[in-house]
Design an enzyme around this catalytic site. Sequence first.
Site, PDB file in Angstrom:
ATOM      1  N   CYS A 144       8.061  10.033  -0.347  1.00  0.00           N
ATOM      2  CA  CYS A 144       7.153  11.038   0.196  1.00  0.00           C
ATOM      3  C   CYS A 144       7.130  12.232  -0.740  1.00  0.00           C
ATOM      4  O   CYS A 144       8.165  12.867  -0.955  1.00  0.00           O
ATOM      5  CB  CYS A 144       7.593  11.474   1.595  1.00  0.00           C
ATOM      6  SG  CYS A 144       6.498  12.733   2.271  1.00  0.00           S
ATOM      7  N   HIS A 182      10.499   7.026   7.861  1.00  0.00           N
ATOM      8  CA  HIS A 182      11.049   7.161   6.512  1.00  0.00           C
ATOM      9  C   HIS A 182      12.547   7.442   6.645  1.00  0.00           C
ATOM     10  O   HIS A 182      13.007   7.972   7.654  1.00  0.00           O
ATOM     11  CB  HIS A 182      10.329   8.281   5.756  1.00  0.00           C
ATOM     12  CG  HIS A 182       8.961   7.898   5.297  1.00  0.00           C
ATOM     13  ND1 HIS A 182       8.598   7.871   3.969  1.00  0.00           N
ATOM     14  CD2 HIS A 182       7.868   7.499   5.983  1.00  0.00           C
ATOM     15  CE1 HIS A 182       7.342   7.480   3.861  1.00  0.00           C
ATOM     16  NE2 HIS A 182       6.873   7.255   5.074  1.00  0.00           N
ATOM     17  N   ARG A 217       0.819  -1.213   0.000  1.00  0.00           N
ATOM     18  CA  ARG A 217       0.000   0.000   0.000  1.00  0.00           C
ATOM     19  C   ARG A 217       0.857   1.269   0.000  1.00  0.00           C
ATOM     20  O   ARG A 217       0.936   1.983  -0.981  1.00  0.00           O
ATOM     21  CB  ARG A 217      -0.949  -0.022   1.217  1.00  0.00           C
ATOM     22  CG  ARG A 217      -2.162   0.912   1.091  1.00  0.00           C
ATOM     23  CD  ARG A 217      -1.864   2.371   1.337  1.00  0.00           C
ATOM     24  NE  ARG A 217      -1.341   2.668   2.669  1.00  0.00           N
ATOM     25  CZ  ARG A 217      -0.939   3.855   3.051  1.00  0.00           C
ATOM     26  NH1 ARG A 217      -0.972   4.885   2.208  1.00  0.00           N
ATOM     27  NH2 ARG A 217      -0.448   4.054   4.271  1.00  0.00           N
ATOM     28  N   ASP A 218       1.551   1.514   1.080  1.00  0.00           N
ATOM     29  CA  ASP A 218       2.317   2.754   1.215  1.00  0.00           C
ATOM     30  C   ASP A 218       3.488   2.799   0.238  1.00  0.00           C
ATOM     31  O   ASP A 218       3.898   3.870  -0.193  1.00  0.00           O
ATOM     32  CB  ASP A 218       2.823   2.879   2.658  1.00  0.00           C
ATOM     33  CG  ASP A 218       3.156   4.316   3.033  1.00  0.00           C
ATOM     34  OD1 ASP A 218       2.759   5.227   2.296  1.00  0.00           O
ATOM     35  OD2 ASP A 218       3.828   4.519   4.056  1.00  0.00           O
TER      36      ASP A 218
END
Length: 301
Positions: free
Chosen positions: A239, A208, A13-14
């Site tokens: 990101c 992250h 997902r991410d």
Amino acid sequence: MNTHVKIIEVGPRDGLQNEKQFVATDVKIELVDRLSAAGFANVEAVSFVSPKWVPQMADGAQVMAGIQRRPGTQYSALVPNMRGLEAALQAQVDEVVIFGAASEAFSQRNINCSIAESMDRFQPVAAAAKQAGLRLRGSLSCALGCPYQGETPVAAVVDLAERMMRLGCDEIDVADTIGVGTAARVKEVMRAVGQIADLGTQVSGHFHDTYGQALANILAALECGVRIFHSSVAGLGGCPYAKGATGNVATEDVLYLMNGLGLHTGVDLDAVVDTGAWISAHLGRDNASRAGKALALKKAG
């Protein structure tokens, strides 16, 4: 010391949601199946957001319908609203994830409402999820820094964590969305959150690796008592709010760290290394996991 650590795999997902080219549904299904077979207790598999905003996740229902569900693995979906929750219920997910920003500036810039308003919007979603018997997780984005306002006050993180707990969240994610956190700041934030939630069972770290601090931050969180962490196979992801962000910390690197510390994850590192190499090759990108690349070379040599 509790020697068991839960690793939540967020790559499907991410990780994949940041890929510009659409990843075929059968590849997503195979990725989830490979990861669950490796022994993860929780795989964040899909999100049910508007395909207008995240087209990569438009096939969430097909992915959930196609996976081979492994007993003992929880399959999670990110949901932004009641429509997303309804789709998640139809897909028979085990857990839904709601999200809010600890930064007022981030909340206003990205969802055009205040933090308080965003929590009000999630109230019916959370209530319906709990009524349906689903596990509920709340993600606190920008908990260690914001691309718009800079440092996030610790008090703002605690306030959002309290709001999430009041909504009925079983677990809350302290997320360093742009990867600016340092070990000292992580300890400060985690200890503060630990005043309202149990660090060993209700709090997770989501880091992250933008500035190369993710593993140091995980170690700092471990020292505070946190025993749940998120990671992404092959370091998939990124990101869009931080220039040069390298995405989520790589699962292979986290597992190598945990093994070295004598902590038990229940996850087969070799299987994850193979999966990282496979998905990196499929996407035509370099594997962002240093441990993954080193272990793959060792196996090949």
